[in-house]
Design an enzyme around this catalytic site. Sequence first.
Site, PDB file in Angstrom:
ATOM      1  CG  HIS A   1      -3.759  -3.783   2.984  1.00 40.46           C
ATOM      2  ND1 HIS A   1      -2.683  -3.328   3.706  1.00 40.46           N
ATOM      3  CD2 HIS A   1      -4.413  -2.679   2.561  1.00 40.46           C
ATOM      4  CE1 HIS A   1      -2.692  -2.005   3.736  1.00 40.46           C
ATOM      5  NE2 HIS A   1      -3.739  -1.589   3.045  1.00 40.46           N
TER       6      HIS A   1
ATOM      7  CD  GLU B   1      -1.428  -6.488   4.981  1.00 37.94           C
ATOM      8  OE1 GLU B   1      -1.092  -6.739   3.807  1.00 37.94           O
ATOM      9  OE2 GLU B   1      -1.712  -5.333   5.378  1.00 37.94           O
TER      10      GLU B   1
ATOM     11  CB  CYS C   1      -0.994  -0.044   1.141  1.00 41.31           C
ATOM     12  SG  CYS C   1      -2.520   0.839   0.758  1.00 41.31           S
TER      13      CYS C   1
HETATM   14  N1  GLN Z   1      -2.168   6.690   2.709  1.00 39.81           N
HETATM   15  C1  GLN Z   1      -2.185   5.923   1.504  1.00 39.81           C
HETATM   16  C2  GLN Z   1      -3.508   6.050   0.775  1.00 39.81           C
HETATM   17  O1  GLN Z   1      -4.488   6.437   1.336  1.00 39.81           O
HETATM   18  C3  GLN Z   1      -1.865   4.480   1.766  1.00 39.81           C
HETATM   19  C4  GLN Z   1      -2.914   3.786   2.572  1.00 39.81           C
HETATM   20  C5  GLN Z   1      -2.425   2.489   3.138  1.00 39.81           C
HETATM   21  O2  GLN Z   1      -1.226   2.244   3.186  1.00 39.81           O
HETATM   22  N2  GLN Z   1      -3.328   1.669   3.623  1.00 39.81           N
HETATM   23  O3  GLN Z   1      -3.571   5.742  -0.399  1.00 39.81           O
END
Ligand code: GLN
Length: 547
Positions: free
Chosen positions: A519, A521, A380
Amino acid sequence: MARFIFITGGVVSSLGKGLASASLGALLQARGYSVRLRKLDPYLNVDPGTMSPFEHGEVFVTDDGAETDLDLGHYERFTGVAARSTDSVSSGRIYSTVLEKERRGDYLGKTIQVIPHVTNEIKDFIKIGEDEVDFMLCEIGGTVGDIEALPFFEAIRQFSQDRRGECIFMHLTLVPYIAAAGELKTKPTQHSVKELRSIGIAPDILMCRAERPIPEKEREKLALFCNVRPDAVIPALDLNSIYEAPLAYHREGMDRAVLEAFNIKDAPAPDLTKWHDVMAAITQPEGEVKIAIVGKYTQLGDAYKSIAEALTHGGIHNRVKVKAEWIDSEIFETDEDVTPYLEGFNAILVPGGFGERGTEGMINAANYARTHDVPYFGICLGMQMAVTEAARNLAGIKDAGSEEFDHEAGGKRFTPIVYHLKEWVEGNRTIQRATGDDKGGTMRLGAYNAVLAEGSRIAEIYGTTAISERHRHRYEVDMSYRAPLEEKGLIFAGISPDGRLPETVEIRDHPWYIGVQFHPELKSKPFEPHPLFADFIRAALDQSRLV
Ligand code: GLN
């Protein structure tokens, strides 16, 4: 029709109610039953989506896009049953539903009260999908006696009256060891059960957390004073690995006590093979890898719970012990030379996060991994920062950055190669969200499909080119930088089916350099490690053999 098991806690919080619930779910499954686990949280936030990771730990995202309590992650990891938005509720959501109904006039002019209106709403929640499973396990957050939790306790009390014979109560408490007396003390448990009985709930099973074995005498005392059978007093001793819990609790008779409480006599014997296999890999590792996790919320282990677990699963798959070290990315901002911090690690993982703090450090960590041939896994925000690093140092866009940080500062400091996606095509979702569309504001939440390029490293790891993974983010890497970055070796290997949103990036001329916008994970399990984590740990192991 499902049978219901209500799990409550007493004495203190953080006793591992979520793990106890998840382990019970796994044991019932091992006996051939189908289960679903639910969490009812007394706090007034509508969901944990807006809570700080420091307050509440990780926000666990479901396929259908709900932001839920991290205990749902334990439930999924232990049972393999994908959680849904209808498996997590808070007082805040219950009250807001009741108030919405009141405004709509659904209550036909009645006076709205905690009993019956709030309690009915809770009971309706408990029942959702009851005919799909043999056992519905409902964990009540917090501890008995909490003011906010009272409507939940009242609701489950009523529920057990409505459904006599179909419900049992399991209460988790602490039996502390008092060194001065050299004894385990049962009094806090007695008080906690007394509190529970004063609101009309008599536990059928007591799970007693203790740091040393509970002698028979104390066990009998607990049974007598708390009005449960001695074999329904289950000691839950501290364990080296959470994945030992199903086996340990089975040895102590947890599943047997549950079946007895329901008067089920013909239950099949449990098949615990997969848990024995998992524990064999954990207790007899054939090597060790050291992973640096360079993130923002490193002071609190729970903030990256699923990442820590997924790394462990990768270790189980490769039969190695994973030593994860958490490094606050902020320290790399004051200290440009990251080598002293990062040398000696076999791989680097940069996880998700929100806001600018620490992100220059993440970029430095990505740069170190790329230029030193150390395996890198960006998740992310970790992918966004890897792309930013490549844009700055490979494609020559010196002021590359994310619009997220410009937003914060209210100015244009960066060339935004990561931008705010204000709207997106809902068409490429695999599953529609079950709850309101306003959830999480403009965040892209839940399961989305991605198409992986044929022949890419990531497609090889997944063994397929069509994947679905869970998302929780607001910003997206800008596709218009694809060509200049690919020219320099950062390949946009995974793209959303509509071709608009980059989902994964990779560098081929590197031992292992992968960034993912989602994600992974969240979907990893000890007995079914996520392929990316399994292969990341394999790459770390390869790296460890080089040094
Ligand atoms: N802050 C970033 C976004 O909103 C990444 C979000 C995250 O890592 N879950 O895109």
